[in-house]
Design a protein around this motif. Structure first.
Motif, PDB file in Angstrom:
ATOM      1  N   GLU A 194     194.610  73.930  -7.959  1.00 24.60           N
ATOM      2  CA  GLU A 194     194.716  74.326  -6.832  1.00 24.60           C
ATOM      3  C   GLU A 194     195.931  74.866  -6.475  1.00 24.60           C
ATOM      4  N   ALA A 200     202.003  77.762  -1.342  1.00 25.71           N
ATOM      5  CA  ALA A 200     202.142  78.052  -0.276  1.00 25.71           C
ATOM      6  C   ALA A 200     203.218  79.949   0.268  1.00 25.71           C
ATOM      7  N   PHE A 202     204.980  81.643   2.350  1.00 29.78           N
ATOM      8  CA  PHE A 202     206.166  81.443   2.518  1.00 29.78           C
ATOM      9  C   PHE A 202     207.388  81.510   1.571  1.00 29.78           C
ATOM     10  N   ARG A 210     205.389  85.064  -6.906  1.00 32.44           N
ATOM     11  CA  ARG A 210     204.186  84.733  -6.357  1.00 32.44           C
ATOM     12  C   ARG A 210     202.855  84.460  -7.815  1.00 32.44           C
TER      13      ARG A 210
ATOM     14  N   ARG B 219     193.484  65.573  -3.371  1.00 34.11           N
ATOM     15  CA  ARG B 219     194.213  67.053  -3.430  1.00 34.11           C
ATOM     16  C   ARG B 219     193.572  68.421  -2.589  1.00 34.11           C
ATOM     17  N   LYS B 220     192.428  67.678  -1.785  1.00 28.90           N
ATOM     18  CA  LYS B 220     191.654  68.448  -0.815  1.00 28.90           C
ATOM     19  C   LYS B 220     192.380  68.792   0.624  1.00 28.90           C
ATOM     20  N   ARG B 314     195.656  84.399   2.074  1.00 28.69           N
ATOM     21  CA  ARG B 314     195.013  82.826   0.011  1.00 28.69           C
ATOM     22  C   ARG B 314     195.609  81.648   0.770  1.00 28.69           C
ATOM     23  N   SER B 316     195.333  78.137   2.624  1.00 28.97           N
ATOM     24  CA  SER B 316     194.347  76.563   3.133  1.00 28.97           C
ATOM     25  C   SER B 316     194.555  76.528   3.265  1.00 28.97           C
ATOM     26  N   HIS B 319     197.749  74.264   2.614  1.00 29.95           N
ATOM     27  CA  HIS B 319     199.013  74.999   3.792  1.00 29.95           C
ATOM     28  C   HIS B 319     199.213  74.685   5.098  1.00 29.95           C
ATOM     29  N   GLU B 322     200.645  71.534   5.405  1.00 29.51           N
ATOM     30  CA  GLU B 322     201.286  71.047   4.476  1.00 29.51           C
ATOM     31  C   GLU B 322     203.132  72.033   5.365  1.00 29.51           C
ATOM     32  N   MET B 323     202.870  72.776   6.333  1.00 33.88           N
ATOM     33  CA  MET B 323     203.277  73.587   7.582  1.00 33.88           C
ATOM     34  C   MET B 323     203.762  72.793   8.186  1.00 33.88           C
TER      35      MET B 323
END
Lengths: 485, 543
Positions: A194, A200, A202, A210, B219-220, B314, B316, B319, B322-323
């Motif tokens: 996961e 992420a 950036f 990475r 976690r999804k 990549r 998701s 991401h 969270e951003m």
């Protein structure tokens, strides 16, 4: 009147009118339900306000026939109820609940719900499943009997699986479709990579950095997989024993691949409610981490195989040594049949459970009702005053059961009833109606048993309901209009 | 390769938006940039959305009853005759499947696809299944029999009723089974997108559903869209109060259980006082029709969700969440330009140069728009505008700094940097436009060309049906949300609990309500930008 002042829309019916409404409602309900009774009864199609249809045959017919001063009738009912319970205690048959008796109990319950051939198929499966999950000294938990449906074009069938059926298969092409003599590892550990916060895009300075982080995270999952593989090697060695992993969390293709290479069959995302059943069926413990895996955590099953039906896959985990959770697999051609069977099976399960927990049964086929009615008629002269009439009404009401049973099978209700009563008076045995001949028969000999606590409950609650209905002398309807339109 | 996403549609309006959205994904142009597999599953007979749609009794037409796909007649080898049921639904659907035919009535200009099938003003009863143009998996549609979609009684009106629905064990089991069916077959499940009606009892259903998702699939990502249709009337004040209460409780619970929550609506306000619906310069839509308003939202949604559906990326859903949800700001606002006003033939720098003063998008989160050039973080997607950089003549000074950038992404990035100095902006540029073939309504201005561009000179305009449009969207963690949440708080306080006793009788405890109110206030404080606190108070007084 107060309610009128508060809500001018309130509808009110009083005294005689109220009683009439209730009696006609009760009678109406009785008319609707009476034809359902017994294995030869007909079906009811329930059509809800928006056109939803349900077919049923369940019903409680013991709605009273009545017509006297409410309070006195109610008193009579109360006296009659006491007497009826007394008779019930006398006639109950306390015996060991062996498989034969339980099969008779289940058969009696199921035959009134579904047609005979189907009922006979269900009977044994139902009894055996309850016997399997029974633990001495503990109440029976029917949740441990999972009912699983499978839509199948041609078959209508119910089988008892001594284990579990999961409605998914292993996701790797190289995993075996059939494993015998297998260890079962039940766990709740994520085996999928996961991408977490750190990965992420950036946050990285460069592509290499990475990649490095991704690898590190990947490694984390790989370690978990290798721990499982280690355990497999330890317990299986060179023997041809199988090893099954059933995980509540996900397993990604890389992990599946690694497991498949070791000959391990892995199932992912098992349903939460199946996790507890798995350990009950196969033994072992459900693991929340792979850190402390020991051979003691493992369960065992004699046979695990995958079954494909159209687009759906099922995994059967059966031949468990001492399963405390089992599965009843119902096959039927369509949703409607499945639902009908499922309802019947639930009733059957409960009937068997009740019989075991009561430790006694009651002869069915209307035999109890005839006996109680007879006892009440004899008891009537001992009752003082007009309450006698209530006792009489109670006795008459009970006789509706054998009458309707006969009627539903195409016999003349009065004639049959007279015959049965005569037989009962003559032999003193509990005599019911043989629906195949219309003649009296000894219910116990024919293996027709009802649940003791159900009858007891009915005598109690029907008396209370009937008395309450009788004592109502005013009906008000003043619903809230805001919420419901 | 993008991971798999499971979509949930909770409620009728969610169904409307969903129906259009699936339609938009039906015919992707060549060289597709968006991953099909992200939202669709490949089954034995064709692709179907990885979808669970909850509806009420009567909310789905014949198409959806027990799953859309008819049973294959495996046992029958003889001829099969098909008899289509006449009616609006089939007419619209056929049109959707044969887009060529739609051009036949190109000059009807009524805005709806075809005069015969055009939903007239009275057909607000139209169901989303009537304009659903894709096949659904038999497990997709789950009809809750306890409540009616339409009619005078048995409606799912209050948050508490919705919550109770899913407390029923059999209902929950069914939902879990369906979720499991889709989730189990995913190799790289990245999360769930939940489209949930905010205005009725489905907000309570959504609260429970997201709670289950969060619990079961930790976690999804869980990306929740709170949808509201345009409110037509406020004649029934009781209904209006219900709507506000449902929306407020919905926002609190949905945002608590989701990774990211975004209210999405063309309605001007979520509060008690109605505001006119949002207007777009090149769209003439009938706000009273769900068929129209949901189409606009679907185009925005299709673009907003691009970051986690790209083949190449990549990134998701997690991401994205969270951003944007940094420091507790789980509620985000959506902005969209449907269509993005670009002149035909102009390059990306040209197109953006034309909007240097003001980004041309509109706020789709039911809040009074403020012209602020501040936000905490945003994810911007521009699609359907020519990606090629202009052939700059060597030696010649580029007309603007935008023209000097090398790639389209850099152009957009530079533009955003100028428009939102100091804010963190992630951006994506897609070649692929938003395809608006029927049953997508014909709501676009006749000025637009077939590809949805503005004519370079007015004389060349043709009334051709618009087949695709460029779209610009942004998912933004922005201070406008403070206004939205604060206004809602004020409305709730004004409302109190006395005036809606029946709402609370339906399952929500008064304590829970006050707690929710407090949550809402806390949430709104996350969006404070420091110096403007007094300012916003003043504004509210002047209202």
């Amino acid at each position: 009147m107060a309610v009128k002042a508060l809500n001018p829309k309130a509808e009110v019916a009083r005294a005689q009118a109220a009683l009439a409404v209730n009696i006609s409602a009760a009678r109406g309900l009785q008319d609707v339900l009476r034809t359902n009774l017994g294995p030869k009864g007909t079906m009811k199609m329930l059509v809800s306000g928006a056109g939803d249809i349900k077919l049923t045959k369940d019903g409680n017919v013991l709605l009273q026939e009545m017509g006297l001063h409410p309070r006195i009738v109610a008193e009579g009912f109360e006296i009659a109820k006491e007497k009826a319970l007394e008779v019930l205690e006398q006639v109950k048959v306390t015996k060991e609940m062996d498989r034969e008796t339980l099969i008779d109990v289940a058969k009696t319950s199921l035959r009134t719900k579904v047609h005979t051939e189907l009922a006979d198929i269900l009977t044994e499966a139902v009894v055996d499943s309850v016997l399997a999950v029974r633990k001495p000294g503990e109440p029976i938990d029917l949740h441990m009997v999972e009912i699983m449906e499978m839509k199948h074009k041609s078959e209508t069938d119910t089988t008892l699986i001594r284990g579990l059926v999961l409605d998914h298969g292993a996701r790797h092409p190289d995993m075996k479709k059939r494993v015998e003599d297998a260890y079962i590892l039940t766990c709740n550990v994520s085996l999928e990579y996961e991408k977490t916060e750190v990965s992420a895009g950036f946050f990285y300075k460069s592509a290499e950095e990475r990649e490095k982080l991704v690898k590190a995270e990947r490694k984390f999952i790989e370690d978990r997989v290798s721990k499982i593989i280690d355990l497999k090697r330890r317990v299986c060695g060179d023997s041809d024993k199988g090893f099954i992993v059933i995980n509540q969390k996900g397993i990604d293709p890389f992990s599946l691949d690694a497991l498949a290479k070791e000959g391990i069959v892995a199932l992912r995302r098992a349903k939460r409610r199946n996790m507890e059943r798995l350990t009950l069926a196969c033994g072992g413990t459900a693991m929340n981490s792979v850190e402390d895996l020991t051979p003691d955590c493992l369960g065992h099953a004699g046979l695990v195989y995958e079954y494909t039906l159209g687009e759906e896959k099922y995994t059967f985990i059966e031949k468990c040594d001492n399963p405390r959770s089992v599965t009843l697999l119902i096959r039927g051609p369509n949703k409607h049949t499945l639902t009908q069977i499922k309802d019947a099976v639930r009733d059957g399960l409960r009937a068997v459970k009740n019989a075991i927990e009561d430790g006694c049964v009651i002869p069915g086929a209307g035999a109890l009702e005839v006996a109680v009615a007879n006892a009440l008629v004899k008891h009537k002269p001992n009752v003082k005053g007009r309450a006698q009439l209530g006792v009489q009404a109670f006795a008459d009401a009970l006789l509706i059961i054998p009458k309707v049973l006969a009627q539903n099978s195409g016999y003349d209700p009065q004639e049959t009833l007279v015959k049965v009563q005569a037989e009962h008076a003559e032999s003193g045995q509990l005599t019911g109606v043989d629906l195949n001949t219309g003649e009296p028969m000894v219910a116990a000999a024919a293996g027709i048993w009802d649940n003791y606590n159900v009858k007891k409950q009915l005598l109690h609650s029907c008396t209370v309901i009937a008395s309450n209905i009788l004592l109502v002398d005013e009906i008000m309807r003043a619903g809230m209009s805001s919420l419901k339109g | 390769m993008a991971g798999e996403v499971v979509t949930l549609q909770l409620g009728h309006y969610a169904g409307c938006v969903g129906a259009h959205w699936w339609g938009l994904q039906r015919c992707p142009p060549e060289g597709t940039e968006l991953s099909h597999a992200a939202l669709l599953r490949a089954g034995r007979d064709g692709c179907t959305p990885r979808l669970i749609a909850l509806e009420l009794k009567g909310g789905v037409g014949p198409l959806g009853r027990g799953g859309a796909r008819p049973e294959p007649l495996a046992a029958w080898r003889g001829d099969v005759a098909n008899y289509a049921e006449p009616g609006t639904g089939t007419a619209l659907r056929d049109r959707g499947q044969r887009p060529g035919d739609a051009s036949a009535d190109a000059d009807c200009g009524s805005g709806a696809p075809g005069e015969g099938a055009a939903p007239s003003a009275g057909s607000s009863t139209q169901l989303w299944s009537d304009y659903l143009s894709v096949q659904l998996h038999p497990r997709s549609i789950y009809v809750l029999q306890q409540y009616n979609h339409d009619g005078d009684s048995g409606r799912l009106e209050a948050f508490g009723q919705g919550e109770k629905l899913l407390q029923d064990a059999s209902c929950m089991e069914e939902l879990e089974d369906r979720l499991h069916f889709y989730a189990e077959e995913c190799d790289y499940l990245q999360g769930f997108q939940v489209l949930c009606d905010l205005h009725d009892g489905f907000s309570g259903v959504g609260a429970k559903v997201t709670e289950v998702l969060q619990d079961e699939y930790s976690r999804k990502g869980i990306l929740t869209w709170g949808l509201t249709p345009v409110t037509h009337t406020v004649a029934d004040s009781q209904k209006n109060f219900y709507r506000v209460l449902n929306a407020a409780l919905g926002i609190v619970h949905l945002s608590a259980h989701s990774s990211l929550f975004c209210p999405l609506s063309l309605s001007g306000s979520l509060g008690i006082k109605p505001q006119p619906p949002i207007e777009f310069p090149y769209v003439n839509y009938d706000a009273s029709l769900n068929y129209h308003s949901s189409a606009v939202l679907a185009a925005a949604l299709d673009t907003l969700t691009v970051p986690y559906r790209l083949c190449s990326s990549r990134g998701s859903m997690m991401h994205l969440a969270e951003m944007l949800s940094f420091s507790g700001r789980k509620v985000v606002a959506a902005w969209a330009a449907v269509p993005f006003p670009a002149v035909r033939g102009h390059s990306l720098p040209d197109a953006l140069c034309a909007h240097q003063q003001d980004v041309p998008w509109k706020l789709l989160s039911s809040c009074k728009e403020q012209k602020v050039s501040r936000c905490f973080a945003q994810s911007v997607v521009l699609r359907g505008v020519c990606k090629e950089s202009p052939t700059s003549c060597p030696g010649q000074q580029p007309p603007s700094p935008l023209h000097a950038c090398e790639t389209a992404e850099q152009v957009l990035q530079y533009y955003l940097h100028t428009a939102f100095p100091g804010a963190f902006s992630a951006s994506h540029v897609l070649e692929q436009p938003c395809v608006t073939l029927p049953p997508y309504p014909r709501i676009f201005s006749p000025l637009l060309s077939r590809q949805g561009f503005l004519p370079d000179d007015l004389s060349s305009y043709s009334a051709a049906a618009v087949e695709s449009i460029p779209v610009l969207t942004s998912l933004q963690s922005s201070p406008v949300l403070r206004t939205l949440l604060c206004d809602l708080c004020k409305d709730l306080q004004k409302l109190g609990t006395r005036r809606c006793a029946s709402f609370f009788a339906a399952g929500v405890e008064e304590d829970d309500f006050h707690e929710a109110l407090q949550e809402l206030r806390t949430l709104s404080q996350c969006y404070q930008m420091g110096f403007e606190a007094d300012n916003s108070e003043d504004e509210s007084d002047s209202d």
